[in-house]
Structures are given as C-alpha cells and as structure tokens.
Design a protein around this motif. Structure first.
Motif, short mmCIF file in Angstrom:
data_model
loop_
_atom_site.label_atom_id
_atom_site.label_comp_id
_atom_site.label_asym_id
_atom_site.label_seq_id
_atom_site.Cartn_x
_atom_site.Cartn_y
_atom_site.Cartn_z
N ASP A 1 -4.92 2.90 -3.75
CA ASP A 1 -6.23 3.67 -3.29
C ASP A 1 -7.21 2.72 -2.65
OD1 ASP A 1 -8.06 5.34 -2.64
OD2 ASP A 1 -8.40 6.00 -4.93
N LEU A 2 -7.32 2.78 -1.45
CA LEU A 2 -8.25 1.78 -0.67
C LEU A 2 -9.41 2.49 -0.50
CD1 LEU A 2 -6.17 -0.13 1.92
CD2 LEU A 2 -7.37 -1.38 0.08
N GLN A 3 -9.70 3.81 -0.91
CA GLN A 3 -10.87 4.31 -0.91
C GLN A 3 -11.91 3.69 -1.90
OE1 GLN A 3 -11.79 6.39 1.72
NE2 GLN A 3 -9.82 5.59 2.37
N GLU A 4 -11.34 3.21 -2.92
CA GLU A 4 -12.16 2.50 -4.00
C GLU A 4 -12.75 1.22 -3.94
OE1 GLU A 4 -10.72 4.61 -8.02
OE2 GLU A 4 -9.73 2.94 -7.57
N SER B 1 -12.35 -0.69 2.81
CA SER B 1 -11.40 0.11 2.78
C SER B 1 -10.33 0.26 4.00
CB SER B 1 -11.90 1.40 2.83
OG SER B 1 -12.77 1.74 3.97
N ASN B 2 -10.71 -0.64 5.04
CA ASN B 2 -9.73 -0.94 6.10
C ASN B 2 -8.74 -1.86 5.77
OD1 ASN B 2 -8.68 -1.14 8.65
ND2 ASN B 2 -10.37 -1.42 9.58
N TYR C 1 -6.53 -2.64 -9.21
CA TYR C 1 -7.59 -3.59 -8.98
C TYR C 1 -7.30 -4.88 -9.76
CZ TYR C 1 -12.22 -5.56 -9.64
OH TYR C 1 -13.70 -6.14 -9.95
N ARG D 1 -15.86 -0.88 -4.28
CA ARG D 1 -17.11 -0.47 -3.88
C ARG D 1 -18.11 -0.22 -5.14
NH1 ARG D 1 -17.39 4.55 -5.40
NH2 ARG D 1 -15.54 5.86 -5.23
N THR E 1 0.66 -1.44 -0.01
CA THR E 1 0.02 -0.06 0.07
C THR E 1 1.02 1.19 0.01
OG1 THR E 1 -1.73 -1.17 1.34
CG2 THR E 1 -1.76 1.13 1.24
N ALA F 1 -17.65 2.51 -8.47
CA ALA F 1 -16.45 2.65 -8.37
C ALA F 1 -15.77 2.61 -10.08
CB ALA F 1 -15.20 1.88 -7.70
#
Length: 281
Positions: A46-49, A53-54, A140, A70, A40, A73
């Motif tokens: 980008d874990l917000q996508e 996300s955690n 991804y 998500r 990471t 996305a």
C-alpha cells in the motif's frame, strides 16, 4: 520438512544475501523498477501510506523498501502506560519467558541466553515476557522504540541467514538464536529492555539511527559496541532501526514490569504504535 526448507540448510546464505543486496542497491532504472513493481504487485504493498507514493520516484529497490510513511500514517497509542508495538507485521509468537525459554513454534523453543549470546544479559528476562514480530515484504520496514530508553550497547551476533517465514519458524530448530542478529540493549525507567533485529535469507541488512549500517559487514565472532555515557536516548515511538527487506524483531521485557495485551496471539496482524503491553505502575 519441506524441500525448500531442506535446501536452505545447504544454500550459501551470505553469498546469496550479498547478491540480493547488490540488486537492492542498484540504481539502474530497469532493475529497480522491475523489483519494485514485482514486490508491489505480488505482496499488495500500500503505497498510499508512504511519504512518497509514486513507485517511479525511488532511485533503488532498497530506497523503496525502507521508505518512510506519510505523517500521521501511524500514531502512538494514547495510553501513556502502553508499551508500543515496534513494527508493522504479524505476531510470530508472544508470551511469558519461562525459566529463560522463549517459545518459537510447535514445541520448539530457544533460550534468552542463546538469543542474546550471554547468560548474564539473559538473567533479567528469565521470567519476563517477549514478543516476536515478523515483517513480511509488504510491510513498513522501520523499527521504532516500544518505550523511551537510553542505549547502553549493541551486540552483533554472527550466524546463519535462514528464512524467517512461517514454514521455517515451524521447522528450523532455534531459528532466531541461529540467525545473524543485532541485539540492542536499553536502560529504561522500568529497567533493561532488549530489541533484537534478526536477519534472514536475502534480508541481512540492518541499520540503526545512531550508527548507520551494522550488518553487513558479516561477523564471525560476537562483537560488542558500548555506548555508556554517549547520551543516546530515544523516545517512545521514535525510529531506532530498519531492515533492508522483511525480517523479524524481538522485544524482551523483564519480569514483573508489564502485561502483554491479551488480544495478541500467533498470527495476529499488528501495526506500529499499537499496544504491545501495559506497564505496571
């Protein structure tokens, strides 16, 4: 040729990939979290996508690396005639297949017959178009359908597991036709379509939605699975397969059915669902 690339000729590819797989599937919290945090941070993931996300919520590094996105996305291009980009990443190369030859980089090429492990399977694509998409460790790692198709068969082609990074692509002759790969054959309303999942050093795991884990087991002979009459039809933009780490997916389209998007060129950043090509109607 760089020292690293030279070394990859001598390295025990499958042994190293098996070790990496053991680490990737480890559920030991210290191992998995160290790997997740390292990748990471190093690659700017980008874990917000992500649907989750955690980074502490993934039980293994492989679960993190094959994470779902998500909802919303990524979206399929609105043009119904758009053949879709199958994955996030960068274009390694794309263009016409000239007399059966697929361009790799800097004067290097390989044939469609070598890639597909069959002269007959390559014939419909002899003057078609191709796109090679490189997935980096930050991307991804699920591959989706460029177009609606019915699965007819898969071909597991054994081989090496060279790196598929830009340096290796420039320097290793016929790289994508030498690495272990899974060739997925589909029938579509415009004819045959191939989506080739190419493995790489430390990236030798390929799974499909219809059969689960395909690689490993590593192969020593070309192995075909037939799906005639199985009724496995995947819609445009649906998930079809995934890598356990970054690698490469190659899409082959037959002659005269589509035109590649003119904005695409080597090193173009791309996202799943964007226009890869426009179907001729």
């Amino acid at each position: 040729m760089s020292l690293v690339t030279r070394l990859t000729y001598a390295l025990p590819h499958r042994f190293l990939s098996s070790l990496a797989r053991s680490l990737a599937y480890s559920k030991h919290p210290r191992v998995s979290q160290w790997l997740i945090d390292t990748v990471t941070r190093k690659f700017g993931v980008d874990l917000q996508e992500a649907a989750i996300s955690n980074p502490r919520s993934y039980e293994s590094f492989n679960a993190f690396f094959t994470r779902a996105l998500r909802p919303g996305a990524r979206e399929a291009h609105r043009d119904d005639n758009a053949i879709l980009m199958p994955a996030d990443g960068r274009i390694s190369q794309c263009g016409p297949i000239r007399n059966g030859e697929i361009f790799q980089a800097k004067g290097r090429s390989f044939t469609a017959a070598e890639l597909l492990a069959s002269e007959d399977d390559a014939k419909p694509f002899a003057d078609g178009v191709f796109a090679t998409v490189y997935l980096s460790p930050r991307d991804y790692h699920r591959v989706h359908m460029p177009w609606t198709g019915t699965l007819t068969r898969t071909v597991h082609v054994p081989g090496r597991l060279f790196s598929v990074g830009p340096a290796a692509v420039r320097l290793v002759p016929r790289l994508f036709a030498r690495n272990e790969r899974l060739v997925c054959h589909f029938d579509t309303d415009f004819g045959p379509m191939c989506v080739v999942m190419v493995g790489a050093l430390l990236v030798s795991g390929v799974e499909t939605v219809w059969s689960g884990v395909e690689i490993p087991q590593y192969g020593h002979i070309v192995t075909e699975k037939r799906y005639d009459g199985a009724g496995i039809t995947l819609e445009r933009f649906a998930e079809m397969a995934r890598f356990n780490y970054g690698s490469t997916v190659i899409v082959l389209l037959p002659a005269g059915v589509a035109t590649l998007d003119p904005s695409l060129h080597a090193e173009s950043p791309v996202r799943l669902g964007e226009r890869l090509a426009t179907l001729h109607r």
